[in-house]
Design an enzyme around this catalytic site. Sequence first.
Site, PDB file in Angstrom:
ATOM      1  N   LYS A   1      48.146  11.209  68.378  1.00 49.64           N
ATOM      2  CA  LYS A   1      48.833  10.930  66.617  1.00 49.64           C
ATOM      3  C   LYS A   1      49.053   9.381  66.044  1.00 49.64           C
ATOM      4  O   LYS A   1      47.990   9.850  65.183  1.00 49.64           O
ATOM      5  CB  LYS A   1      50.398  11.343  67.079  1.00 49.64           C
ATOM      6  CG  LYS A   1      50.291  12.840  68.087  1.00 49.64           C
ATOM      7  CD  LYS A   1      51.792  13.058  67.743  1.00 49.64           C
ATOM      8  CE  LYS A   1      51.941  14.389  68.258  1.00 49.64           C
ATOM      9  NZ  LYS A   1      51.942  15.259  67.299  1.00 49.64           N
TER      10      LYS A   1
ATOM     11  N   ASP B   1      53.345   9.519  79.049  1.00 47.05           N
ATOM     12  CA  ASP B   1      52.606  10.017  77.936  1.00 47.05           C
ATOM     13  C   ASP B   1      53.292   9.601  76.939  1.00 47.05           C
ATOM     14  O   ASP B   1      54.296  10.035  76.607  1.00 47.05           O
ATOM     15  CB  ASP B   1      52.704  11.784  78.060  1.00 47.05           C
ATOM     16  CG  ASP B   1      51.897  12.504  76.789  1.00 47.05           C
ATOM     17  OD1 ASP B   1      52.063  11.912  75.232  1.00 47.05           O
ATOM     18  OD2 ASP B   1      51.666  14.032  76.762  1.00 47.05           O
TER      19      ASP B   1
END
Lengths: 472, 472
Positions: free
Chosen positions: A327, A296
């Site tokens: 993000k 991740d």
Amino acid sequence: MSVAAKYYPNEPTEPKVVTSEIPGPESKAKIASLGEVFDSRPAYFVADYAKSSGNYIVDVDGNEFLDVYAQISSIALGYNNPALIKAAKSDQMIRALVDRPALGNFPGADLEDILKQVLKFAPKGQDKIWSGLSGADANELAFKAAFMYYRQLQRGGHGVEFSEEENSTVMKNTTPGSPQLAVLSFKKAFHGRLFASGSSTCSKPIHKLDFPAFNWPHGEYPTYKQPLAENEEYNKKEDDRCLAIVEDLIKSWPSPVAALIIEPIQSEGGDNHASKYFLQSLRDLTTKYNVVYIIDEVQTGVGATGKFWCHEWADIQPPVDLVTFSKKFQSAGYWFHDDRFIPNKAYRQFNTWCGDPARMIIAGAIGQEVVDNKLVEQCARVGDYLYGKLEQLQSKYPIKLGNLRGKSRGTFIAWDLESTAERDQLLKLLKSNGCNVGGCAEKSVRLRPSLSFEEKHADIFLAALEKSIEQL
Amino acid sequence: MSVAAKYYPNEPTEPKVVTSEIPGPESKAKIASLGEVFDSRPAYFVADYAKSSGNYIVDVDGNEFLDVYAQISSIALGYNNPALIKAAKSDQMIRALVDRPALGNFPGADLEDILKQVLKFAPKGQDKIWSGLSGADANELAFKAAFMYYRQLQRGGHGVEFSEEENSTVMKNTTPGSPQLAVLSFKKAFHGRLFASGSSTCSKPIHKLDFPAFNWPHGEYPTYKQPLAENEEYNKKEDDRCLAIVEDLIKSWPSPVAALIIEPIQSEGGDNHASKYFLQSLRDLTTKYNVVYIIDEVQTGVGATGKFWCHEWADIQPPVDLVTFSKKFQSAGYWFHDDRFIPNKAYRQFNTWCGDPARMIIAGAIGQEVVDNKLVEQCARVGDYLYGKLEQLQSKYPIKLGNLRGKSRGTFIAWDLESTAERDQLLKLLKSNGCNVGGCAEKSVRLRPSLSFEEKHADIFLAALEKSIEQL
């Protein structure tokens, strides 16, 4: 010319704080008014993005903060970056916004170019992509890919059809059509707040309370002694202790562990770093037990650690199976390289939009700017500078800069205070001294500037930090 | 001047098909090339969105299709709508794209205006919003809101703190912190393809196979005899039969049913319509058993049924608790009106982005255009015209236009063929005759034009349909 100077000629030269409290009166009024239609309780202040520039975020009261938090670590290049403005004004973007396609059924002629521009920045060893909309979405899409892969292997390969029993039980949410398979994650992990991603998240109760969860296990993430160079033996033992727990969970968990997901640095969970040895050993274990290995990179990705993707520090061989992102790339999805992660039939990994081309265009533009301006290298350099200065400050204030971590990991730096209250007070003082900074875990401060952060910004931050510590 | 004429002066006056097969050679080559980096197997053709206009989608081979599918029902106004282009070029949009905020922590000064512009189009009885990114995301966010509400009531109200046991068990994904609560949905329902939304989805095995699911129940959705006006008694009995099943599931399911979710018209599941009586009776049942009532308007919303929100046809009293939206609104989220659905603490309904302001700006612009141009009313009128013509055609081809449904529901119209293969063949013929049309369920055709679809477009479609049926 420095990147900040080139991009942001109007960036403030120093912070400006004009209100005695933050949020100031104008922010307070707007937060209250916004609260009538939206949950505005978490708002720190109300920003004026038109006036924000580069490393500085401006609020509606006229405060100008050096931003070392960057929208929870999600602004890559700074505010109002001219290259992104150009991308935002492009005809391609306007079409992506007004004619949003169902990308799976009706891809536009430019989709391949958009994807290939994003794929240029794939982690080493990965060359394919599936696109989603957020970090949580990316992780859940990766879980779906992992489960399909795992079950296909169990079934005997891509070519084996579903059984009648599978087709009928799945409509009742029961096994074998809806199999009881688990994803192994780690204590203090954060992988999102939907239901499957939420089951793998183990950061704070408030993130999960009251939501049904899958019965999925959480291993232990190593907790190292700092500084790392002086504690190699201890930390290796800690790695081995945690690896034994992972192996034991894989062998003993009541449902098969189909996938393992890990952040190379646990970010919400307190900037806990995993060693190269730990990440490589997980590759060995996952290969041994046929568990899909997912990294991740939602918070750690896109340059902030001094590599484009943080797990590249570990040079894991063979490459991990799936890498998720979001993000700072503004888009989301997962990377992969093994064709066996393409489901055996169309429409298994599918939804109406299959991602957002508007956000993918931005991702491609961000990646290009990062490479063209050597921003990963810059971040590594500025991070080393900043870390060195923090070490000096630590010798002066060892208690207020406890457990400093992130050496040689760009600006991805954190440390501990003695309590949540003290940490929160430090963050408040930092704001009053002109710096917007975030916390993580119970008592940590995390630094998450954009990649346009330079030594001069570090100096301003360091001065504000020392002043704030003195005021604590 | 008609809306299509005003908006789309360059819209083709009729379809043009220039390739002998669809996808044509250029599309085929591009699909193959795209397939190297993306799962392009579901692609119908590759579109040229720059050349598409209004109700016509143009492909890279130069085919010009009348689009009666509209990106799986997600284009509200037609391609390259000038009002949306204006919104896409606005300074506000450019900032939303390049300075994407973490809306919960750092809302921009214009967030309240953006939200209020979207809230102008809330369903009757709803006045608050929480924003997400897709239909599946919207439904899962609504589930979270429902679970928090339900557990807070069980706990004794908003003010009651979590117990130590809850705080510790939730970190292990076990009860009571991670409670075993269920969402009741319906057979043939489609609510998305993530894990919780997927557990409530019950459309086709391919949507769900190999993914772990929550043990959640599926009631029976009424199956009416058409035409409705001639079968009132039968259909009322069918409603009562299904209501009894719902009540039984609520009373007997092994875990408490915290929420019920339903589409006012099951769309992926075959355009199954629920009566006003059924939807109102679910309100009565959910009130009686303290179950949160969620209406999924992801596909039915934004005008296509002749109301802005389809469930407004049922005038459910008191209003349902949560209404989810996405698709034609291009954004996503849920509407609500009861303050008790605001969690008792901040950061419980939260994530980094909390939605996408760029897509919310588009939603606000779409809503305004719909209202200013009376497109809901137009859709009702055009739908009645189209339905009447289809009824005439049905008397000529009763088998190929079986079980026609959607009377008085705008252009939200569907019918059945005799088999999947025949339906697929009809869709293929329709493409060769210049119309892009989609299917749903096993053997249904569904019409999903944008709101700029007019009588002249209906005539073109009807002629192509008759020709295609003749060719079947």
